[in-house]
Enzyme design. Structure first.
Site, PDB file in Angstrom:
ATOM      1  N   SER A   1     -72.469 -43.278 -12.700  1.00 41.84           N
ATOM      2  CA  SER A   1     -72.078 -42.114 -12.730  1.00 41.84           C
ATOM      3  C   SER A   1     -71.969 -41.555 -14.072  1.00 41.84           C
ATOM      4  O   SER A   1     -71.938 -42.189 -15.171  1.00 41.84           O
ATOM      5  CB  SER A   1     -70.963 -41.520 -11.808  1.00 41.84           C
TER       6      SER A   1
HETATM    7  N1  SAM Z   1     -69.253 -46.119  -9.256  1.00 41.19           N
HETATM    8  C1  SAM Z   1     -70.748 -46.626  -9.861  1.00 41.19           C
HETATM    9  C2  SAM Z   1     -70.885 -47.198 -11.287  1.00 41.19           C
HETATM   10  O1  SAM Z   1     -69.886 -46.778 -11.770  1.00 41.19           O
HETATM   11  O2  SAM Z   1     -71.612 -47.492 -11.822  1.00 41.19           O
HETATM   12  C3  SAM Z   1     -71.738 -45.525  -9.423  1.00 41.19           C
HETATM   13  C4  SAM Z   1     -71.783 -45.514  -8.064  1.00 41.19           C
HETATM   14  S1  SAM Z   1     -73.581 -44.748  -7.550  1.00 41.19           S
HETATM   15  C5  SAM Z   1     -73.326 -43.030  -8.168  1.00 41.19           C
HETATM   16  C6  SAM Z   1     -73.314 -44.718  -5.817  1.00 41.19           C
HETATM   17  C7  SAM Z   1     -73.161 -46.109  -5.159  1.00 41.19           C
HETATM   18  O3  SAM Z   1     -72.709 -46.193  -3.928  1.00 41.19           O
HETATM   19  C8  SAM Z   1     -74.664 -46.840  -5.203  1.00 41.19           C
HETATM   20  O4  SAM Z   1     -74.563 -47.942  -5.920  1.00 41.19           O
HETATM   21  C9  SAM Z   1     -74.890 -47.076  -3.695  1.00 41.19           C
HETATM   22  O5  SAM Z   1     -75.833 -48.039  -3.337  1.00 41.19           O
HETATM   23  C10 SAM Z   1     -73.660 -47.304  -3.119  1.00 41.19           C
HETATM   24  N2  SAM Z   1     -73.562 -46.780  -1.801  1.00 41.19           N
HETATM   25  C11 SAM Z   1     -73.997 -45.976  -0.755  1.00 41.19           C
HETATM   26  N3  SAM Z   1     -73.714 -46.051   0.274  1.00 41.19           N
HETATM   27  C12 SAM Z   1     -72.724 -47.025   0.393  1.00 41.19           C
HETATM   28  C13 SAM Z   1     -72.133 -47.796   1.343  1.00 41.19           C
HETATM   29  N4  SAM Z   1     -71.829 -47.344   2.781  1.00 41.19           N
HETATM   30  N5  SAM Z   1     -71.197 -48.795   1.129  1.00 41.19           N
HETATM   31  C14 SAM Z   1     -71.161 -49.118  -0.276  1.00 41.19           C
HETATM   32  N6  SAM Z   1     -71.867 -48.751  -1.181  1.00 41.19           N
HETATM   33  C15 SAM Z   1     -72.762 -47.673  -0.796  1.00 41.19           C
END
Ligand code: SAM
Length: 666
Positions: free
Chosen positions: A64
């Protein structure tokens, strides 16, 4: 880049961006200060670690934007004894930030690879109060509930009730929520009682979707599906059969391609974007082969003449003694040529010329956007060889001087009659220069040629800015004609039988007659070359399905690393994707499968990303109708691609001199 730099950049981001943008909580700013974001991205993204943007982390996901991490963390109002749950570990960066404020962090990621990488990374970096789980986190992690705070880093259709139930009384949850999967509003929920929740909205955001039981179905693909839908029977299989796999864009097996190019003297190599590393690298590999084994004499690119001529001087070991007064490729879009991929090729070419004293492989620009730099170059040349003529030319070019900061306004003023038209003046300088003959040294003949090409560019650019107001087709045609005529001048200058490689966007090099633009009267370099040189030209296009690309959101905007959306279902790109090969050459006109050539002449969508990419309006902004096998002789495919490695002014300045792009000191 050293740690010191990262440290300074981090401080800069915190003090001049996050603080100014409204982050007030000192504990959040301090946490961001101690977590090295560069450790959470891949090697080639490190230099962008302190840009306030999301960056790709693989599996189609992003780390993000720092501001969003700070904003959401602030909204959680964390205390030192808090237990936090994060959904969407991604790179692990946000978890690391949270762990610097709270006592313990539990974080869940649905992509196994990301979860494992994040776990390893966090351990290695010494974060011992974070636990990473690979699972669907949309229903939380009940074993460790309740949590004082829950942060969801992906957008869902609503706040899952199971997450709300895992909050302590007084606990805070922050999550992006939206009716569709592409845009959301950030919501904060505070649990006031067993069944009492307080909601407030924190503004519009754009997150990747939350995929899972309590999120969206897994239908937003991070890449196109690989099961053909309504594709013509057997076409992906035919592509597969005809394709020649590419193992590496830097060292491809070029045997087949070189046979098909045969004796062609002009090879055009296009690209579907101006910001994809693989396109630049394979283009360089093909060009090296053409120079080494087929005796090609020069490379001509979609860049302004004076900038590329600096590279020409550099690769032919003729750096001028005088310092350059401008930085090459410093006009928008800088990354298009000022990048590591181009720099690697330029160094290779310089070495090649050194090792082959009888060859002098050149490097030139075909484009016409350098009106004022070119004026400067012509005057500088005349000042040196003929100061009297320089005075006359200075007066003539003076007609354009008021418009130096915005030449487009000159065109407007000239056609509305608000300002006089400078055509006669610039044409006269050109005529004077073309009439000049220098009988002295070769070096001076080169300098005269350079000045003449600049004077031609000025005359064409002057006209270009006036035509711009009649409509885009006219100015497009004028520009492509200028580029084609520059190529012709170069072929003539380099002598009979000279051979050229051209690097431009697919939209300039693929035969326009085979696209919707050709139908409306547009012409381009590819079409003009085909018309003039027939089968002596070999035209190669390149495309991709998904990945990242360097592009801006608007003209003159900053470089951004954007996610390329999976290709449209009705596109050629989707068809290539169905072949299930990662990268390949596909012969189109010199193919062993004429039926495939015919099938690939049927009109479909094709994607073009220039220096601007607007995924939000992709169908309208980036797709056009084309007939692939009539447009190109060969197609190069990379299913997944990555952004080109742009070089900043600072990186260029820090480079050991002599450097082809940099300013040179007096
Ligand atoms: N917080 C992260 C970082 O600092 O790098 C960035 C997060 S990224 C914007 C969103 C993440 O949510 C992705 O890696 C995606 O695979 C994950 N995601 C989406 N749906 C999810 C779920 N149901 N459970 C766990 N992770 C999920």
């Amino acid at each position: 880049m050293s740690d010191i730099d990262f440290h300074q950049q981090r401080e800069h981001l915190i003090e001049t961006e996050l603080r100014l943008l409204g982050i007030r909580d000192e504990s959040v700013l301090q946490a961001m200060r101690v977590v090295p974001r560069e450790e959470f991205v891949s090697e080639d993204m490190r230099e962008f670690a302190y840009r306030n943007t999301p960056l790709p982390i693989g599996s189609g996901q992003t780390i993000s934007q720092p501001l969003i991490v700070a904003y959401m963390t602030e909204a959680l109002e964390l205390g030192p004894q808090d237990r936090v749950l994060e959904i969407g570990t991604g790179s692990g960066y946000a978890a690391a930030v949270l762990s610097r404020i709270a006592r313990e962090v539990y974080t869940i990621e649905r992509h196994r690879e990301l979860a494992e990488t994040a776990r390893e990374r966090l351990t290695q970096l010494g974060y011992d109060n974070i636990r990473v789980l690979h699972a669907d986190g949309s229903q939380g992690w009940p074993e460790h509930a309740p949590y004082n705070a829950i942060i969801v880093a992906a957008g869902g259709p609503g706040v899952p009730s199971s997450l709300l139930q895992q909050l302590t009384i007084g606990g805070r949850l922050v999550m992006p929520v939206g009716e569709d999967q592409k845009s959301q509003r950030l919501i904060r929920v505070i649990r006031r009682g067993d069944d009492e929740f307080e909601y407030d909205e924190m503004g519009a955001v754009q997150f990747v979707p939350l995929i899972g039981e309590a999120g969206w179905q897994d239908e937003v693909e991070t890449r196109s599906p690989r099961v053909p839908g309504k594709q013509p029977q057997g076409l992906p299989e035919r592509i597969r059969q005809a394709a020649e796999p590419i193992v590496s864009p830097d060292h491809p097996d070029l045997g087949g391609l070189m046979d098909r190019i045969g004796d062609a003297e002009i090879v055009l190599i296009g690209e579907a974007t101006h910001g994809t590393s693989e396109f630049y690298r394979i283009r360089a590999a093909i060009t090296r082969e053409l120079i080494e084994n087929k005796g090609f004499d020069f490379v001509a690119i979609e860049a302004d003449w004076p900038d590329a001529y600096r590279i020409h001087d550099f690769v032919t070991h003729k750096e001028r003694e005088e310092p350059h007064e401008w930085e090459a490729f410093s006009r928008f879009p800088t990354w298009m040529w000022r990048n590591q991929e181009v720099l690697d090729f330029v160094h290779w070419l310089r070495d090649f010329n050194l090792d082959h004293p009888n060859r002098e492989v050149g490097f030139y620009g075909l484009d016409l956007y350098s009106l004022f730099t070119s004026i400067h170059c012509v005057l500088e040349y005349l000042d040196r060889v003929d100061p009297k003529s320089a005075e006359v030319a200075r007066v003539r070019y003076g007609c354009l001087t008021p418009w130096e900061s915005d030449p487009a306004r000159y065109g407007q003023a000239a056609i509305t009659g608000a300002y006089r038209n400078c055509e006669a003046e610039v044409v006269q300088v050109l005529k004077d220069l073309l009439g000049r003959r220098i009988k002295t040294a070769v070096r001076d003949r080169e300098a005269l040629f350079d000045a003449q090409m600049n004077a031609q560019l000025i005359a064409d650019a002057e006209q270009y800015y006036r035509i711009m107001y009649y409509g885009s087709d006219e100015s497009w045609n004028h520009r492509d004609t200028h580029m084609f005529q520059t190529l012709q001048s170069l072929l003539e200058h380099r002598g009979p039988g000279s051979k050229a490689v051209i690097w431009e966007h697919n939209s300039h090099l693929g035969n326009a007659a085979a696209t919707q633009f050709g139908k409306h009267g547009q012409i381009n370099v590819g079409q003009l070359c085909r018309r003039a040189f027939g089968q002596n030209v070999y035209i190669i296009g390149q495309g991709t399905d998904h990945g990242t690309v360097a592009a801006a959101s608007h003209w003159d905007g900053p470089i951004e690393i954007k996610e390329v959306r999976p290709a449209h279902p009705d596109s050629y790109e989707r068809l290539m994707h169905y072949s299930e090969l990662d990268a390949f050459f596909l012969p189109l006109t010199r193919s062993h499968d004429p039926q495939l050539t015919t099938a690939l002449a049927a009109r479909r969508l094709e994607r073009a990303i220039g220096v601007i990419y607007r995924p939000e309006t992709e169908r309208l902004s980036h797709y056009f109708d084309a007939s692939l096998s009539r447009q190109f002789d060969e197609w190069i495919w990379f299913d997944e691609t990555s952004a080109v490695r742009a070089l900043s002014t600072q990186q260029v300045a820090e480079h050991e001199p002599p450097h082809p792009f940099a300013l040179m000191d007096d």
